[in-house]
Design a protein around this motif. Structure first.
Motif, short mmCIF file in Angstrom:
data_model
loop_
_atom_site.label_atom_id
_atom_site.label_comp_id
_atom_site.label_asym_id
_atom_site.label_seq_id
_atom_site.Cartn_x
_atom_site.Cartn_y
_atom_site.Cartn_z
N GLN A 34 -72.40 -8.41 22.40
CA GLN A 34 -72.26 -9.86 22.37
C GLN A 34 -71.27 -10.28 23.46
O GLN A 34 -70.85 -9.44 24.26
CB GLN A 34 -71.81 -10.32 20.99
CG GLN A 34 -72.87 -10.07 19.94
CD GLN A 34 -72.47 -10.61 18.59
OE1 GLN A 34 -71.30 -10.59 18.22
NE2 GLN A 34 -73.44 -11.11 17.84
N LYS A 57 -61.88 -16.03 19.30
CA LYS A 57 -62.33 -14.99 18.37
C LYS A 57 -63.84 -14.94 18.17
O LYS A 57 -64.39 -13.85 18.09
CB LYS A 57 -61.62 -15.17 17.03
CG LYS A 57 -61.78 -13.98 16.15
CD LYS A 57 -60.78 -14.02 15.04
CE LYS A 57 -60.79 -12.68 14.34
NZ LYS A 57 -59.49 -12.22 14.01
N PRO A 58 -64.54 -16.06 18.06
CA PRO A 58 -65.98 -15.93 17.80
C PRO A 58 -66.68 -15.21 18.95
O PRO A 58 -66.29 -15.33 20.11
CB PRO A 58 -66.49 -17.36 17.66
CG PRO A 58 -65.42 -18.23 18.16
CD PRO A 58 -64.14 -17.45 18.18
N LEU A 59 -67.72 -14.46 18.62
CA LEU A 59 -68.56 -13.81 19.62
C LEU A 59 -69.88 -14.55 19.71
O LEU A 59 -70.30 -15.21 18.75
CB LEU A 59 -68.80 -12.34 19.25
CG LEU A 59 -67.56 -11.47 19.22
CD1 LEU A 59 -67.93 -10.05 18.78
CD2 LEU A 59 -66.85 -11.45 20.56
N PHE A 60 -70.55 -14.44 20.85
CA PHE A 60 -71.76 -15.21 21.11
C PHE A 60 -72.88 -14.29 21.57
O PHE A 60 -72.64 -13.24 22.15
CB PHE A 60 -71.47 -16.27 22.18
CG PHE A 60 -70.40 -17.22 21.75
CD1 PHE A 60 -70.71 -18.38 21.07
CD2 PHE A 60 -69.06 -16.94 22.00
CE1 PHE A 60 -69.72 -19.24 20.65
CE2 PHE A 60 -68.06 -17.79 21.59
CZ PHE A 60 -68.39 -18.95 20.90
N ALA A 66 -71.11 -18.49 25.27
CA ALA A 66 -69.67 -18.22 25.29
C ALA A 66 -68.98 -19.10 26.32
O ALA A 66 -67.92 -19.65 26.07
CB ALA A 66 -69.41 -16.74 25.59
N TYR A 69 -68.77 -22.69 25.03
CA TYR A 69 -67.73 -22.80 23.99
C TYR A 69 -66.35 -22.83 24.64
O TYR A 69 -65.50 -23.64 24.26
CB TYR A 69 -67.85 -21.61 23.03
CG TYR A 69 -66.85 -21.64 21.91
CD1 TYR A 69 -67.08 -22.39 20.76
CD2 TYR A 69 -65.66 -20.92 21.99
CE1 TYR A 69 -66.17 -22.43 19.72
CE2 TYR A 69 -64.73 -20.95 20.96
CZ TYR A 69 -64.99 -21.70 19.83
OH TYR A 69 -64.07 -21.73 18.81
#
Length: 93
Positions: A34, A57-60, A66, A69
């Protein structure tokens, strides 16, 4: 290969000037396949340059997601509570 963002009419990725700041969103692949997002917010010149880098922190699933974001988070950091723009429409990678 460059990817166009038709709403901002900017190539992907490219630094974006916002007033006295320069936002540089980026994405990088992770070991799990990711993408992680980060953004650099730079101001000043020469020896008076200040650069803040934020990693998220979030993965895409895609590099473009990404990047989008990171850009949105950078803009929110500069202008908290401003109206959220419509989602970025990034053409194919």
């Amino acid at each position: 290969r460059a990817v166009s963002d038709s709403r901002l009419n900017l190539p992907f990725p490219r630094p974006l000037s916002v007033g006295r700041y320069v936002l540089t969103p980026s994405s990088r692949p992770t070991s799990c396949g990711q993408y992680a997002a980060s953004v650099s917010i730079r101001s000043g010149q020469g020896t008076s340059t200040h650069d803040t880098v934020m990693r998220f922190k979030p993965l895409f699933l895609t590099s473009a997601a990404a990047w989008a974001y990171a850009l949105a988070q950078g803009l929110e950091h500069l202008h908290p509570g401003a109206a959220t723009p419509a989602p970025l429409s990034i053409s194919s990678l």
